[in-house]
Design an enzyme around this catalytic site. Structure first.
Site, mmCIF file in Angstrom:
data_model
loop_
_atom_site.group_PDB
_atom_site.id
_atom_site.type_symbol
_atom_site.label_atom_id
_atom_site.label_comp_id
_atom_site.label_asym_id
_atom_site.label_seq_id
_atom_site.Cartn_x
_atom_site.Cartn_y
_atom_site.Cartn_z
ATOM 1 N N GLU A 1 56.459 103.426 32.030
ATOM 2 C CA GLU A 1 57.529 104.234 31.437
ATOM 3 C C GLU A 1 58.380 103.428 30.460
ATOM 4 O O GLU A 1 58.791 103.936 29.414
ATOM 5 C CB GLU A 1 58.403 104.857 32.542
ATOM 6 N N ILE B 1 61.317 107.888 35.890
ATOM 7 C CA ILE B 1 61.931 107.418 34.645
ATOM 8 C C ILE B 1 62.578 106.039 34.785
ATOM 9 O O ILE B 1 62.781 105.343 33.801
ATOM 10 C CB ILE B 1 62.971 108.450 34.136
ATOM 11 N N HIS C 1 59.091 113.717 43.368
ATOM 12 C CA HIS C 1 58.691 114.701 42.348
ATOM 13 C C HIS C 1 59.722 115.823 42.282
ATOM 14 O O HIS C 1 59.394 116.946 41.936
ATOM 15 C CB HIS C 1 57.316 115.306 42.667
#
Lengths: 358, 324
Positions: B60, B87, B129
């Site tokens: 990322e 992230i 998630h």
């Protein structure tokens, strides 16, 4: 695993080894001038900090060849992503000392408008984006910029600088990996100056060399004598030409030494022996190059004195101009956070101004 | 106008932007050949090729960090982070580099890029998630934060974000990727960043939400109406910079506000909105602002429906403001 040979063009006495450099006399002198300017500017700036006239400074004493030799191999349109000790790159690329000192003084006239602490040189005019103080974060930017240049059909190359300490950061590995996968036109130049503040390079990595890390990412790493300006020039030139031909990235490990402390806030006597420093002083890149220039009849010893005097005069002039500079306007504090000042920031500034006027 | 789901409107916006502007590149994990794990980038690889629709290595920080380098050079990258929960390896690049580039360079360099990422719970995704971590980013000067809730807004806001000269984080409510659909105009149009949408007019209490929670607020308003309570519903759409005028006007009128967010409660974005309303509208307020939020826990797996704000919980909060 055998340690890769150290690439050299000059032995420590300044005697040429191997092929002569692909540089004419003017270029050889321009390189000397930028190295000498870096040394003298550093000395002046260290004093300015001691006198309390600037807040911080990180000198690149002993590492001038790594910066200037690599810079000399770049074209004007190439981009530079420096770390802390690449002031010489900008000086070689024609950045004015006046801008340099405006930056150190945090003046409104500075290219970055007095927003960054000293030694974070940035100027669009020479395609240089400053590092941010966080280690290795500039490396993915260099890879992305190189990708974009290639995508747009330009033959611009990115020069991405780092120190040995930065090779421990995730961003280093990520950038190397992306560069390898993308065959990006980027050259990683790692100054192995043996110290990341107080931590020696052997505590930074178990690899025999920093250069060999490139192999894991699918491209070449070269171990170059970073105190030999001609070796740095040639190694970088070959890497840049390769990148321009579309043959992907290269890593150069410039083996050098940080003669001074990490910065003006550091006391190296706490963690290293002066003897080690003295050993490296004997390998001074400027003295070595001077001997070479004299031996090759490019310059006479008196010529160096003249160059140094010129540089000193330029420093004084630039310094005087910067001392006349202005601090940024208060209102500029909320500018450039976004392209336009949003209402909440305009309100915050109005409130601050009211408070300051009370 | 064709009817589209929210995820299809993302896809349509990307096709539109790439068609119009060669500088737009899409990049991320699985966004190319596979068309994205949610199919948001479906068909782009076929239409625009692997140089513009880049299946990147799995990192990322590399995705957003190299995107910044591309933006500096003049491209308009649209990196995707597959789930907002992933992230954080890119956090430093986002908050220290992307957000600060214009400022620290004295406006010499800019970072026109859009970080798209699906966020939020309700898909049985567990801790990693389901996160709604917008508050880490709303606290960072230099970023614009957009959270659409309807397909029409999604396309218009995403096209605005791609044209914007500043870095935009575009948080997509994945819970309603396919659960909501509406008529989406064809071709190019934009919705303004920084403007909320008055989704429902009312008199008694203002409900403020964004993303997936907007739909919870709307359902609560519907049910409140059955009980004779008139709710005004503001779909915030942009968190930074948020539309202070619309909020101020609405709460000045109703005197009551309930803010819904699915993120954990402490220091969430609802707290900022609440502070703002108390600072600006206190003389018009009949009751303190109520917050309906997730819990200050990691996001649970089995009990996610209990964790997430529901219309019933919003109705309770409305009741609190009415009976204060």
């Amino acid at each position: 695993m055998a340690v890769a040979d150290l690439e050299q063009r000059l032995d420590p006495q300044g005697e040429p080894t191997g092929d002569p450099p692909s540089l004419d006399e003017d270029e050889l002198l321009r390189i000397y001038r930028a190295m000498a300017a870096t040394r003298r500017v550093d000395e002046r700036c260290m004093k300015l900090q001691r006198q309390g006239r600037i807040g911080f400074y990180g000198a690149s004493t002993g590492e001038e060849a790594a910066a200037v030799g690599s810079a000399a191999a770049l074209d004007e349109e190439d981009w530079v992503f420096p770390a802390l000790r690449q002031g010489g790159v900008m000086l070689y690329r024609g950045w004015s000392l006046e801008k340099w000192f405006h930056h150190l003084f945090g003046n409104e006239e500075a290219a970055e408008k007095g927003r960054s602490m000293p030694c974070h040189f940035s100027d669009r005019d020479v395609n240089q984006v400053s590092w941010s103080s966080c280690m290795a974060t500039q490396l993915p930017h260099a890879v992305g910029m190189a990708y974009a240049a290639d995508y747009q059909g330009d033959d611009t190359v990115a020069a991405a600088y780092l120190g040995d300490g930065a090779t421990s950061e995730g961003d280093f590995h990520t950038a190397m990996n992306f560069a390898g996968v993308w065959d990006a036109p980027v050259v990683f130049i790692c100054n192995n100056n043996h110290w990341a503040i107080s931590v020696p390079s052997e505590k930074q990595t178990a690899s025999e060399t920093f250069a060999q890390k490139a192999e894991a990412y699918g491209f070449e790493g070269h171990r170059v004598d970073g105190n030999d300006v001609l070796a740095m020039y040639e190694a970088t030139r070959e890497a840049v030409e390769k990148a321009r031909r579309g043959e992907g990235p290269t890593m150069i490990e410039a083996v050098t030494y940080r003669i001074r402390g990490h910065s003006t806030s550091d006391d190296p006597s706490r963690y290293r022996d002066e003897e080690e420093v003295e050993d490296w002083r004997r390998k001074d890149p400027l003295h070595r190059y001077q001997k070479y220039l004299v031996m090759q009849d490019v310059a006479a010893p008196d010529d160096f004195e003249a160059i140094h005097e010129e540089i000193e005069a330029e420093i004084e002039e630039a310094l005087a101009a910067a001392e006349e500079g202005s601090p940024p306007d208060l209102e500029s504090t909320v500018e450039d956070v976004y392209d336009e000042v949003p209402p909440h920031l305009a309100d915050q500034m109005a409130a601050l101004k009211n408070q300051l006027e009370e | 106008m064709p009817e589209m789901t929210l995820v299809d409107s993302v896809n349509d916006a990307l096709h539109t932007a790439m068609d119009e502007d060669d500088r737009v590149v899409v990049m991320g994990e699985d966004v190319g050949v596979n068309g994205g794990v949610f199919r948001a980038t479906e068909g782009l690889h076929d239409s625009y090729g692997e140089e513009r629709v880049i299946d990147t290595p799995l990192a990322e920080a590399g995705i957003v960090g190299t995107a910044l380098g591309m933006a500096m050079y003049g491209l308009r990258p649209v990196p995707e982070i597959q789930f907002m929960d992933f992230i954080y390896p890119g956090f430093d690049q986002i908050v220290n580099e992307i957000a600060k580039l214009r400022y620290r360079s004295g406006d010499q360099y800019e970072a026109p890029m859009v970080i798209r990422t699906p966020y939020g719970g309700g898909i049985r995704g567990g801790h990693y998630h389901s996160q709604s971590s917008e508050a880490y980013f709303t606290h960072t000067p230099g970023l614009k934060i957009v959270v659409p809730s309807t397909p029409q807004d999604t396309k218009g806001l995403l096209l605005s974000a791609i044209e914007d000269p500043d870095p935009v984080m575009f948080l997509e409510p994945k819970r309603v990727y396919r659960a909501v659909s509406d008529d989406v105009p064809e071709g190019h149009y934009t919705e303004p960043i920084g403007e909320a949408r008055l989704a429902r007019e009312g008199e008694d209490v203002t409900l403020i939400a964004y993303g997936a929670m907007h739909h919870v607020a709307m359902e609560a308003a519907e049910r409140a109406a059955d009980e004779g309570v008139s709710c005004e519903v503001v779909d915030l759409r942009t968190l930074v910079p948020f539309d202070r005028e619309t909020l101020e006007e609405s709460v000045t009128k109703t005197g009551r506000a309930v803010i819904v967010q699915e993120a954990p409660r402490t220091a969430g974005f609802a707290a900022e909105l609440s502070a703002f309303l108390h600072e600006e509208c206190i003389l018009h307020m009949i009751a303190p602002v109520q917050r309906v939020t997730g819990l200050d826990t990691p996001f649970p797996y089995t009990l996610e429906e209990e964790y997430l704000p529901t219309p019933t919980r919003v109705l309770d909060a409305i009741d609190e403001t009415l009976t204060y």
